[in-house]
Design a protein around this motif. Structure first.
Motif, PDB file in Angstrom:
ATOM      1  N   ARG A 135     -45.915  14.464 -67.756  1.00  0.00           N
ATOM      2  CA  ARG A 135     -45.720  15.831 -67.257  1.00  0.00           C
ATOM      3  C   ARG A 135     -45.897  16.853 -68.379  1.00  0.00           C
ATOM      4  O   ARG A 135     -46.543  17.882 -68.186  1.00  0.00           O
TER       5      ARG A 135
ATOM      6  N   ASP B  33     -39.188  26.909 -61.546  1.00  0.00           N
ATOM      7  CA  ASP B  33     -39.521  25.831 -62.473  1.00  0.00           C
ATOM      8  C   ASP B  33     -38.259  25.159 -63.002  1.00  0.00           C
ATOM      9  O   ASP B  33     -38.168  23.928 -63.056  1.00  0.00           O
TER      10      ASP B  33
ATOM     11  N   VAL C 293     -40.990  20.387 -65.139  1.00  0.00           N
ATOM     12  CA  VAL C 293     -41.830  21.073 -64.147  1.00  0.00           C
ATOM     13  C   VAL C 293     -42.142  22.441 -64.707  1.00  0.00           C
ATOM     14  O   VAL C 293     -41.237  23.208 -65.057  1.00  0.00           O
ATOM     15  N   HIS C 294     -43.429  22.737 -64.830  1.00  0.00           N
ATOM     16  CA  HIS C 294     -43.812  24.066 -65.327  1.00  0.00           C
ATOM     17  C   HIS C 294     -45.057  24.533 -64.579  1.00  0.00           C
ATOM     18  O   HIS C 294     -46.185  24.218 -64.937  1.00  0.00           O
ATOM     19  N   ASP C 295     -44.799  25.292 -63.527  1.00  0.00           N
ATOM     20  CA  ASP C 295     -45.878  25.851 -62.718  1.00  0.00           C
ATOM     21  C   ASP C 295     -45.994  27.357 -62.888  1.00  0.00           C
ATOM     22  O   ASP C 295     -46.743  28.014 -62.158  1.00  0.00           O
TER      23      ASP C 295
ATOM     24  N   ARG D 240     -36.539  23.143 -60.197  1.00  0.00           N
ATOM     25  CA  ARG D 240     -37.260  21.900 -59.904  1.00  0.00           C
ATOM     26  C   ARG D 240     -37.141  20.907 -61.052  1.00  0.00           C
ATOM     27  O   ARG D 240     -37.065  19.694 -60.831  1.00  0.00           O
TER      28      ARG D 240
ATOM     29  N   HIS E 237     -52.674  22.277 -67.875  1.00  0.00           N
ATOM     30  CA  HIS E 237     -52.519  23.720 -67.744  1.00  0.00           C
ATOM     31  C   HIS E 237     -51.487  24.297 -68.710  1.00  0.00           C
ATOM     32  O   HIS E 237     -51.327  25.513 -68.794  1.00  0.00           O
ATOM     33  N   ARG E 238     -50.804  23.455 -69.462  1.00  0.00           N
ATOM     34  CA  ARG E 238     -49.755  23.925 -70.370  1.00  0.00           C
ATOM     35  C   ARG E 238     -50.371  24.324 -71.717  1.00  0.00           C
ATOM     36  O   ARG E 238     -50.864  23.450 -72.435  1.00  0.00           O
TER      37      ARG E 238
ATOM     38  N   GLU F 166     -49.538  17.866 -69.136  1.00  0.00           N
ATOM     39  CA  GLU F 166     -50.394  18.441 -68.093  1.00  0.00           C
ATOM     40  C   GLU F 166     -51.342  19.476 -68.698  1.00  0.00           C
ATOM     41  O   GLU F 166     -50.936  20.277 -69.552  1.00  0.00           O
TER      42      GLU F 166
ATOM     43  N   GLU G  89     -50.954  30.747 -70.175  1.00  0.00           N
ATOM     44  CA  GLU G  89     -50.341  30.029 -69.062  1.00  0.00           C
ATOM     45  C   GLU G  89     -50.230  30.905 -67.811  1.00  0.00           C
ATOM     46  O   GLU G  89     -50.014  30.384 -66.718  1.00  0.00           O
TER      47      GLU G  89
END
Length: 310
Positions: free
Chosen positions: A126, A179, A171-173, A182, A131-132, A129, A250
């Protein structure tokens, strides 16, 4: 077979730095560093970065002063030099290996190593990911190192705080509040049956706290986690600029005026606090530089030109 140190001549972070190496093995180098109290975080692949004021102590302990060219030549001859072109990949490999070791060391006694390794592997997946830009393995590594700093200064850093650091951005959206919630739910689900119910509940509580970074005055565990998470705010200006750019990346989908407005509100809110860092050690180490960095970024955001009219 020798520990070598070159003259301090590399300026950074308000001091000048020397390099400490071994011309025999990294094992010899690490053993000397432990004996002389050098922090592990000052090791950089093939050498330790040493502030100028520590050099006399290291020489008294047995390090041999040599010119920089000789140090480099002997490091190369020993096969220990990491080339500049190889350093980014080597740093990533070393960081990931250290994270795996730290997760293994955090295992509660009754938990099977295989089960613990499985949870750790899923967590690291995770953190990696794509996108981080900022909230990746480097941030996790930094938060854990910051907890080490606080613990060494006498702050209370129980095992649940370390576990909360691992889960706090699992969790990092890019959705503030959601976030953290979650991530807390994930911690509760993954730790149930792995650690005690009391420990799992405390990790969940601590992860939720990172949504506000506002621990209660008597919450020493929460203060340690929040301070370690926010310590990037006190980075040297060049490092802080990279952090701010990574945060912007981000949120690339957010229009610039909206990002500037939201980011300015966050920064202003931090500056309005009586204290950004609420542990004694964190406040002493990080408060002043963090306020300078936040004020400078806030001024840059305010000075940005308005968008072109449609």
């Amino acid at each position: 077979m020798a520990i070598l140190v070159d003259p301090p001549r590399w300026p950074a972070h308000g001091t000048t730095w020397a390099h400490l190496v071994s011309d025999e093995s990294l094992e010899e180098l690490h053993a000397f560093a432990r004996r002389t109290g050098l922090p592990a975080r000052s090791f950089d692949l093939d050498h330790y970065d040493v502030p100028a004021e520590r050099v006399p102590h290291l020489v008294a302990a047995g390090a041999r002063p040599v010119p920089g060219r000789e140090l480099l030549a002997r490091l190369r001859a020993a096969g220990l030099r990491v080339r500049a072109a190889d350093r980014p990949a080597a740093r990533t490999h070393a960081r990931d290996a250290e994270l795996a070791e730290r997760w293994a060391a955090a295992r509660p006694g009754p938990v099977l190593p295989e089960r613990w390794a499985e949870v750790g592997g899923q967590l690291l997946d995770r953190w990696r990911e794509p996108h981080r830009s900022y909230h990746g393995p480097g941030h996790l590594h930094d938060v854990l190192a910051n907890l080490d700093t606080l613990a060494a200064a006498g702050e209370d850093v129980p095992a649940t705080v370390v576990l909360a650091a691992w889960f706090h951005d699992a969790v990092h959206d890019g959705v503030a509040g959601q976030d953290e919630e979650r991530s807390a739910a994930l911690a509760g689900a993954w730790l149930t049956g792995v650690v005690s119910a009391t420990a799992a509940a405390e990790v969940v509580r601590l992860v939720r706290l990172t949504a506000t970074h506002a621990p209660a005055p008597d919450d020493r565990a929460g203060a340690a986690l929040c301070d370690a998470d926010l310590a990037i705010l006190a980075a040297p200006p060049a490092r802080y600029a990279r952090y701010a750019a990574d945060v912007r990346a981000e949120y690339a989908q957010v229009p610039d005026p909206d990002f500037r407005c939201g980011r300015s509100q966050v920064l202003a809110g931090l500056l309005e606090r009586e204290a950004i860092f609420t542990t004694a050690a964190g406040h002493g180490r990080w408060e002043q530089q963090a306020r300078a960095n936040l004020a400078a970024e806030l001024a840059d955001l305010a000075a940005a030109p308005p968008p072109d009219p449609a």
